[in-house]
Design a protein around this motif. Structure first.
Motif, short mmCIF file in Angstrom:
data_model
loop_
_atom_site.label_atom_id
_atom_site.label_comp_id
_atom_site.label_asym_id
_atom_site.label_seq_id
_atom_site.Cartn_x
_atom_site.Cartn_y
_atom_site.Cartn_z
N VAL A 118 3.91 -0.36 -31.41
CA VAL A 118 2.62 -0.28 -30.50
C VAL A 118 2.79 0.91 -29.27
O VAL A 118 2.15 1.79 -29.17
CB VAL A 118 2.23 -1.51 -29.71
CG1 VAL A 118 1.15 -1.29 -28.84
CG2 VAL A 118 1.85 -2.41 -31.05
N SER A 119 4.26 0.93 -28.85
CA SER A 119 4.36 1.96 -27.84
C SER A 119 4.57 3.27 -28.14
O SER A 119 4.14 4.11 -27.54
CB SER A 119 5.85 1.73 -27.15
OG SER A 119 6.68 2.10 -28.30
N LEU A 120 4.78 3.62 -29.57
CA LEU A 120 4.87 4.96 -30.10
C LEU A 120 3.51 5.51 -30.13
O LEU A 120 3.38 6.80 -30.05
CB LEU A 120 5.44 4.93 -31.41
CG LEU A 120 7.01 4.64 -31.49
CD1 LEU A 120 7.35 4.41 -32.99
CD2 LEU A 120 7.64 5.80 -30.89
N TRP A 121 2.40 4.59 -30.09
CA TRP A 121 0.97 5.46 -30.15
C TRP A 121 0.52 5.68 -28.80
O TRP A 121 -0.49 6.33 -28.60
CB TRP A 121 0.19 4.49 -30.98
CG TRP A 121 0.32 4.50 -32.46
CD1 TRP A 121 1.16 3.67 -32.98
CD2 TRP A 121 0.13 5.37 -33.34
NE1 TRP A 121 1.29 4.18 -34.44
CE2 TRP A 121 0.46 5.00 -34.37
CE3 TRP A 121 -1.05 6.62 -33.25
CZ2 TRP A 121 0.22 5.71 -35.58
CZ3 TRP A 121 -1.20 7.15 -34.33
CH2 TRP A 121 -0.75 6.72 -35.91
N PHE A 122 1.27 5.42 -27.77
CA PHE A 122 0.80 5.58 -26.37
C PHE A 122 1.76 6.57 -25.74
O PHE A 122 1.54 7.17 -24.62
CB PHE A 122 0.75 4.17 -25.87
CG PHE A 122 -0.23 3.50 -25.99
CD1 PHE A 122 -1.43 3.49 -25.50
CD2 PHE A 122 -0.01 2.22 -26.95
CE1 PHE A 122 -2.59 2.53 -25.94
CE2 PHE A 122 -0.98 1.38 -27.38
CZ PHE A 122 -2.29 1.69 -27.04
N VAL A 124 3.05 10.16 -26.04
CA VAL A 124 3.19 11.51 -26.71
C VAL A 124 3.56 12.41 -25.67
O VAL A 124 2.34 13.16 -25.00
CB VAL A 124 1.70 12.04 -27.28
CG1 VAL A 124 2.00 12.91 -28.01
CG2 VAL A 124 1.66 10.70 -28.34
N PHE A 232 3.94 14.47 -31.57
CA PHE A 232 2.84 13.57 -32.10
C PHE A 232 3.31 12.97 -33.26
O PHE A 232 3.32 12.03 -33.87
CB PHE A 232 1.47 14.25 -32.02
CG PHE A 232 0.44 13.30 -32.60
CD1 PHE A 232 -0.04 12.07 -31.89
CD2 PHE A 232 0.15 13.38 -33.83
CE1 PHE A 232 -0.67 11.21 -32.66
CE2 PHE A 232 -0.91 12.99 -34.65
CZ PHE A 232 -1.16 11.32 -34.10
N TRP A 233 3.77 14.07 -34.28
CA TRP A 233 3.85 13.85 -35.77
C TRP A 233 5.25 13.05 -36.10
O TRP A 233 5.31 12.20 -36.60
CB TRP A 233 4.01 15.08 -36.48
CG TRP A 233 2.33 15.42 -36.80
CD1 TRP A 233 1.82 16.43 -36.16
CD2 TRP A 233 1.44 14.94 -37.29
NE1 TRP A 233 0.52 16.80 -36.27
CE2 TRP A 233 0.23 15.55 -37.22
CE3 TRP A 233 1.31 13.64 -38.02
CZ2 TRP A 233 -0.91 15.20 -37.78
CZ3 TRP A 233 0.10 13.28 -38.50
CH2 TRP A 233 -0.95 14.17 -38.46
N ASN A 235 6.13 10.86 -33.65
CA ASN A 235 5.98 9.51 -33.25
C ASN A 235 5.28 8.77 -34.49
O ASN A 235 5.55 7.59 -34.82
CB ASN A 235 5.00 9.43 -32.41
CG ASN A 235 5.86 9.50 -30.86
OD1 ASN A 235 6.91 9.94 -30.71
ND2 ASN A 235 5.07 9.27 -29.79
N VAL A 236 4.28 9.34 -35.05
CA VAL A 236 3.72 8.85 -36.49
C VAL A 236 4.68 8.48 -37.23
O VAL A 236 4.50 7.22 -38.03
CB VAL A 236 2.53 9.98 -36.86
CG1 VAL A 236 2.12 9.45 -38.01
CG2 VAL A 236 1.40 10.05 -35.86
N SER A 239 6.63 5.58 -36.38
CA SER A 239 5.88 4.12 -36.36
C SER A 239 5.55 3.60 -37.65
O SER A 239 5.86 2.55 -38.04
CB SER A 239 4.95 4.43 -35.66
OG SER A 239 3.69 5.24 -36.30
N THR A 243 7.01 0.16 -39.50
CA THR A 243 5.99 -0.66 -40.11
C THR A 243 6.50 -1.16 -41.49
O THR A 243 6.32 -2.55 -41.95
CB THR A 243 4.66 -0.06 -39.96
OG1 THR A 243 4.24 0.24 -38.73
CG2 THR A 243 3.31 -0.90 -40.77
#
Length: 260
Positions: A118-122, A124, A232-233, A235-236, A239, A243
């Motif tokens: 969850v934190s990785l999407w917040f 950047v 950003f990528w 982090n994507v 994540s 998952t």
């Protein structure tokens, strides 16, 4: 030893190589990958996998950290502050590891992964971000190191999955500085945690040595690749990887409960 069988050199080396690449790429020790893989693929019990992972992290952290340092992506003051807390925290974590039930450890580890994902999407960051250092920030970094050390010793993670997001989100570090700083901080944490785990017989030093040597060979490659991937990528990708691992662990845990 608590493990079911003694794994061969080749599977350990391959797993270590994968761990090393991911370690350098994402600034993690690799425990977040290594612990579930040791449990699912090589038959380690959760407690032994966690302790072995903490020891195996050391060579990859040294080599990967040096690679980031050469590129100028380390905040040395942050390293010192985090290290103070992490050394103490790792001892507390390794102490708790020998006293917490294995099933609870698995669920705790999965809950921990959810938080990281969850934190990785917040978080950047920008490549030119820096930590604004003062006395308060230094004190908070010590506390961060303490919490990270406890999680490291308890869950077998190197702390990067805790330190990297926190340095970016709360302390304003760039993703590369967060990753490089995180890798260097894992060195004292790994040493401290391994001392405690060895004393409590929660580590397979043979497996850790093979894993660590293999990981150290590919860790610098991952560190170099990281500089060419936008934050950003990065982090994507991280994540998504976590998952997949979380889903595998959840299915395995639920199946094991269903067979009882």
């Amino acid at each position: 030893m608590n493990q079911v069988s003694r794994p061969g050199i080749l599977p350990l080396a391959l797993l270590g190589a994968l761990t090393g690449m991911l370690s350098g790429l994402f600034g993690i020790g690799g425990g977040v990958i290594l612990v579930p893989m040791l449990v699912m693929l090589l038959g380690f019990q959760q407690r032994l996998a966690a302790g072995t992972s903490v020891a195996a992290i050391l060579p990859a952290a040294i080599v990967g950290g040096i690679t980031y340092a050469i590129q100028g992506h380390i905040d040395w003051i942050a390293v010192a502050a985090l290290a103070v807390g992490i050394v103490i925290g790792a001892q507390i974590g390794s102490y708790l590891l020998s006293r917490i039930p294995t099933v609870f450890l698995r669920w705790m580890f999965m809950a921990f992964l959810v938080g990281v994902i969850v934190s990785l999407w917040f978080v950047v960051p920008q490549r030119d971000d820096v930590i604004e250092m003062n006395a308060l920030v230094g004190g908070l970094l010590v506390v961060t190191g303490l919490v990270t050390g406890i999680l490291s010793g308890l869950l077998g993670v190197g702390g990067g999955v805790v330190v990297v997001p926190i340095l970016m989100f709360f302390f304003g570090a760039s993703d590369l500085v967060a990753k490089g700083t995180s890798l260097f901080v894992m060195i004292p944490g790994s040493i401290s945690g391994t001392i405690g785990n060895t004393r409590r017989k929660n580590v397979d030093l043979r497996a850790a040595a093979i894993l660590g040597i293999a990981a150290s060979l590919l860790s610098p490659v991952g560190s170099i690749i990281a500089t060419h991937i936008p934050p950003f990528w990065s982090n994507v990708a991280f994540s998504i990887l976590l998952t997949i691992i979380l889903a595998q662990m959840l299915v395995r845990t639920l199946r094991s409960r269903g067979t009882k």
